[in-house]
Every structure is written in C-alpha cells, then in structure tokens.
Design an enzyme around this catalytic site. Structure first.
Site, PDB file in Angstrom:
ATOM      1  N   HIS A 139       0.801  -1.225   0.000  1.00  0.00           N
ATOM      2  CA  HIS A 139       0.000   0.000   0.000  1.00  0.00           C
ATOM      3  C   HIS A 139       0.841   1.287   0.000  1.00  0.00           C
ATOM      4  O   HIS A 139       0.554   2.235   0.730  1.00  0.00           O
ATOM      5  CB  HIS A 139      -0.946   0.003   1.213  1.00  0.00           C
ATOM      6  CG  HIS A 139      -2.014  -1.048   1.171  1.00  0.00           C
ATOM      7  ND1 HIS A 139      -2.460  -1.629   0.018  1.00  0.00           N
ATOM      8  CD2 HIS A 139      -2.744  -1.626   2.180  1.00  0.00           C
ATOM      9  CE1 HIS A 139      -3.409  -2.516   0.289  1.00  0.00           C
ATOM     10  NE2 HIS A 139      -3.595  -2.537   1.588  1.00  0.00           N
ATOM     11  N   HIS A 213      -9.903   2.020   0.540  1.00  0.00           N
ATOM     12  CA  HIS A 213      -9.774   0.919   1.499  1.00  0.00           C
ATOM     13  C   HIS A 213     -10.847   0.966   2.598  1.00  0.00           C
ATOM     14  O   HIS A 213     -10.553   0.710   3.768  1.00  0.00           O
ATOM     15  CB  HIS A 213      -8.365   0.947   2.107  1.00  0.00           C
ATOM     16  CG  HIS A 213      -7.837  -0.396   2.469  1.00  0.00           C
ATOM     17  ND1 HIS A 213      -8.268  -1.093   3.577  1.00  0.00           N
ATOM     18  CD2 HIS A 213      -6.909  -1.186   1.878  1.00  0.00           C
ATOM     19  CE1 HIS A 213      -7.609  -2.240   3.653  1.00  0.00           C
ATOM     20  NE2 HIS A 213      -6.786  -2.333   2.625  1.00  0.00           N
ATOM     21  N   GLU A 352     -11.502  -3.996  -2.667  1.00  0.00           N
ATOM     22  CA  GLU A 352     -10.639  -2.943  -3.215  1.00  0.00           C
ATOM     23  C   GLU A 352     -10.481  -3.136  -4.711  1.00  0.00           C
ATOM     24  O   GLU A 352      -9.831  -4.084  -5.151  1.00  0.00           O
ATOM     25  CB  GLU A 352      -9.260  -3.013  -2.541  1.00  0.00           C
ATOM     26  CG  GLU A 352      -9.308  -2.998  -1.035  1.00  0.00           C
ATOM     27  CD  GLU A 352      -8.106  -3.716  -0.408  1.00  0.00           C
ATOM     28  OE1 GLU A 352      -6.972  -3.462  -0.816  1.00  0.00           O
ATOM     29  OE2 GLU A 352      -8.319  -4.545   0.487  1.00  0.00           O
TER      30      GLU A 352
HETATM   31  C1  BGC Z   1      -4.476  -6.471   2.353  1.00  0.00           C
HETATM   32  C2  BGC Z   1      -4.387  -7.182   3.671  1.00  0.00           C
HETATM   33  C3  BGC Z   1      -3.973  -6.184   4.694  1.00  0.00           C
HETATM   34  C4  BGC Z   1      -4.996  -5.079   4.711  1.00  0.00           C
HETATM   35  C5  BGC Z   1      -4.676  -4.017   5.713  1.00  0.00           C
HETATM   36  C6  BGC Z   1      -5.489  -5.380   2.469  1.00  0.00           C
HETATM   37  O1  BGC Z   1      -5.589  -4.669   1.284  1.00  0.00           O
HETATM   38  O2  BGC Z   1      -4.810  -7.345   1.319  1.00  0.00           O
HETATM   39  O3  BGC Z   1      -3.453  -8.229   3.624  1.00  0.00           O
HETATM   40  O4  BGC Z   1      -3.873  -6.772   5.961  1.00  0.00           O
HETATM   41  O5  BGC Z   1      -5.077  -4.496   3.455  1.00  0.00           O
HETATM   42  O6  BGC Z   1      -3.404  -3.625   5.594  1.00  0.00           O
END
Ligand code: BGC
Length: 387
Positions: A139, A213, A352
């Site tokens: 991310h 998110h 997402e």
């Molecule tokens: C990921 C997860 C992660 C979460 C929060 C999601 O987009 O796929 O693995 O724990 O985000 O970080």
C-alpha cells in the site's frame, strides 16, 4: 464539532473570485465542513460532510482521503453507519492504529496491494521500496497516500455533491520514480451512488495502482461479524498467492473452490475450509480477475454485498480489471471504533478495486505502468440500495 456550511466562494478558493460574485456566493447546502484535528506537524485536517437528497450522509477527511463514516438506510429507512473508522483524527494517528495498520477508509497509493521484495525494475533500473509487510512492500510504503494531507475542494452541482482531493507525490517519494500529480473525486449522487474518479499524471514512467480501502459492515459498524453477509464477485478466476501473499502468476478458475462467489454466498460458508490459499490469507485476502467487459460507461460489474438482516446492499462496478476481497482477518479487537465497540476478527471487509498485486514484477498481468504520455485514470462506483 462545529459544522459550517460552505459557500461557493470557498469552493472556488483556488480561483480568483470577482468581488461581486463573492458577495453573491450562495451556500452549498449539501456540503459542510468542520475541523477534524491537528496533525503532529501543526497542520489542520478538515472533515467534510456530504449529504444527498435521499439523506445518505458521508464524512470524509482530507487526511489520507479517509471516508470516516457513510450512513445508508436499512429496509425500514433507518440510517446506519456502514464503514469502520474513528470519531476523531487522533484515532487515525494513535500508536495502536499505526501498529495494526488496517488502512480504514483511506486512499491507497502509489501502489495499492503488494510488490514482491519491495523491488521492481523499470527501463533497466532497479527501484527499492520500503518492505513494510514482511518481506514485501504494501500500500505505497511507510508513508503512503493514506497518511498524507490532501488538498480538498468541495463541489455541488445538479444531482451530486462531493469533494475533489489532490496531492502531489514528489519525484522519489517512497522510492518511486517521477513526480505524480494525483486527483481523486468523491461524488455522492442523488441516485445513491458513491462515484470515485482517480486521475494521475507523472513526469516519468512509474507504476500506479490506486484504490479505496473502506471496510464495510452493512449491519452497522461495530457489529461483530461480516461472516453472514452474502457476497457475489463477478470473477471466473482469482490470482493464487504464496505464503507472503504475492501472486504466483497463475490465474486459477474459481470453479469448485471456496473462491467461487459467482452466485451470492455467505462469506462464512467456506472460510474455514481446508484450503492452502485460505491458510495463506488466514481467510480471504485475494485478488479476483473480473470477468465482464466494460459497458458503455467504461465500468464492469465487480461485486455485490448484501446483509439480509438489515436489507442493505452495495453493488460495485469499476474500470479496473481486479478486486481484492479481504475478509478483515487481521482485525483483532485492539482498536475501538466510533460506536465504542472493538473491531474484532472479521467485523469488517474490504473490496478494493485495483490492478493485480505485484504487477510490476508479473509479465502476465495487465500493466500498471503510467507514463507522461499515458496518464492514469480509473473509476469505481458503489451503489447503495435495499432488498
Ligand atoms: C491487504 C491485507 C492487509 C490489509 C490491511 C489489504 O488490502 O490485502 O493483507 O492486511 O489491506 O493492511
């Protein structure tokens, strides 16, 4: 919190507003704003409250572009807040939050999801990124778009109101090449849709994969589980992963697996099946390859989420080729949300819209490369209704 109505002159703050026009400036009755809190560096983060003509209400802060709350009616018309989050900025700045790092409601970038080993090669040059998720980059790195202050400009026009958020990511920020100018528009429409438009322009080729998110719980945030929600994902295939959640490169048919959500299925129905992919994700934490072709509006159907108890439904359509379904496996009750309830294991889920994880290292996946000649553009629409 003191809410103020926004006047047209404020909305046009960036432009030069002629005095006569400023004097006549009418209030925007669908957008209000208040101070949300102060960042450690002294800057103020604002909170914007956007209402549509059916009473849907969404609150967004320009810190991380976070959707703080989203209230939609159940089948009896009762409004409920269907996204996880905190009542004040401090909730998002706390040490506990940083440690758990769930990215509640935030805009994610430059690269949503994982890049293997925090490394990719572009035009013969290797770029090293933060490895902030085991051996991988997640991310956007240590200070992704979820943790920066965006510029916000509210708008209101016939049929919709919302916020235009912009942020310039400097050349080399978090290890990525090129200066990237990003604009994200949140529009709440009178058709009970949240339309999100992402745009980005770069000075040099760079991978970009933006997403939103939000964690949904359609029974209302604070309710302890999403396992009884019915989920449909319009995908014939998904991208299986290794034990660090990096795709193997395969696009595997969902048929005959717990990943088959082509018909609406309770999330909890197969989540504890004996399945290596579910073991790796500790539940669902996988990218699905959307099957449909984009329609005239450029969007393909992605997913439909329904809570039969409240009747609330969210349908998602997107211009993106994939969607990550994350069943909130890492929520562990250590964070307490807006309603004073702890966010326990699987009490929220994220859907997402995105390009596939680790695309910069996967030749077989659609490219995430954005160049000065080919700017980034992406659109996702969430439609809220009742059944
Ligand atoms: C990921 C997860 C992660 C979460 C929060 C999601 O987009 O796929 O693995 O724990 O985000 O970080």
């Amino acid at each position: 919190m003191t809410w103020k109505t926004i006047t047209a002159s404020l909305a046009m703050a960036a432009a030069v507003v002629p005095a006569a026009q400023a004097a006549n400036a009418s209030a925007m009755d669908r957008v209000e704003h208040a101070v949300f809190g102060t960042l450690p560096d002294g800057r103020t983060a604002d909170l914007y409250r956007i209402t549509n003509n059916n009473g849907l209400v969404m609150e967004v802060t320009n810190y991380g572009g976070i959707i703080v709350s989203l209230k939609t009616p159940d089948r009896d018309g009762e409004l409920g807040d269907i996204v996880l989050g905190f009542a004040d900025l401090d909730g998002y700045l706390s040490e506990a939050y940083r440690k758990a790092n769930p990215y509640f409601g935030a805009l994610i970038g430059r690269y949503g999801n994982r890049i293997a080993g925090g490394r990719f090669t572009l035009n013969g040059e290797t770029y090293d990124l933060a490895t902030n998720n085991g051996p991988n980059h997640l991310h956007g790195g240590d200070r992704g778009f979820n943790r920066v202050l965006w510029q916000a400009e509210p708008f209101q026009e016939s049929g919709q109101a919302g916020l235009v958020l912009s942020y310039t990511s400097a050349d080399g920020e978090e290890g990525y090449p090129g200066k990237l100018d990003v604009t994200v528009t949140y529009a709440l429409t009178d058709a009970n849709e949240l339309a999100i438009e992402y745009q980005a322009e770069t000075t040099e080729p760079t991978p970009v994969n933006l997403t939103q998110h939000s964690y949904f719980n359609l029974r209302g945030e604070g309710h302890e589980s999403i396992l009884d929600h019915q989920l449909q994902i319009h995908a014939d295939r998904f991208t299986p992963v290794d034990d660090t959640l990096i795709p193997t490169g395969e696009q595997r048919p969902v048929a005959g697996t717990p990943f088959d959500f082509r018909e609406p299925t309770a999330i909890g129905a197969r989540i504890n099946d004996d399945n290596t992919q579910l073991d790796y994700g500790q539940g669902y934490d996988h990218n699905f390859v959307l099957s449909g072709e984009p329609g005239e509006d450029g969007l393909r159907p992605a997913a439909r989420l329904e809570d039969r108890a409240s009747g609330r439904v969210v349908e998602i359509a997107t211009s993106e080729p994939g969607i990550q379904f994350y069943s909130g496996n890492f929520l562990d009750g250590s964070l307490t949300g807006k309603s004073g309830q702890p966010y326990v294991h699987r009490s929220g889920l994220a859907l997402e819209t995105q390009h596939f994880p680790d695309s910069p290292n996967q030749d077989g996946f659609p490219s995430t490369l954005v160049t000065p000649d080919e700017p980034y553009r992406s659109r996702t629409v969430y439609r809220f209704s009742n059944d």
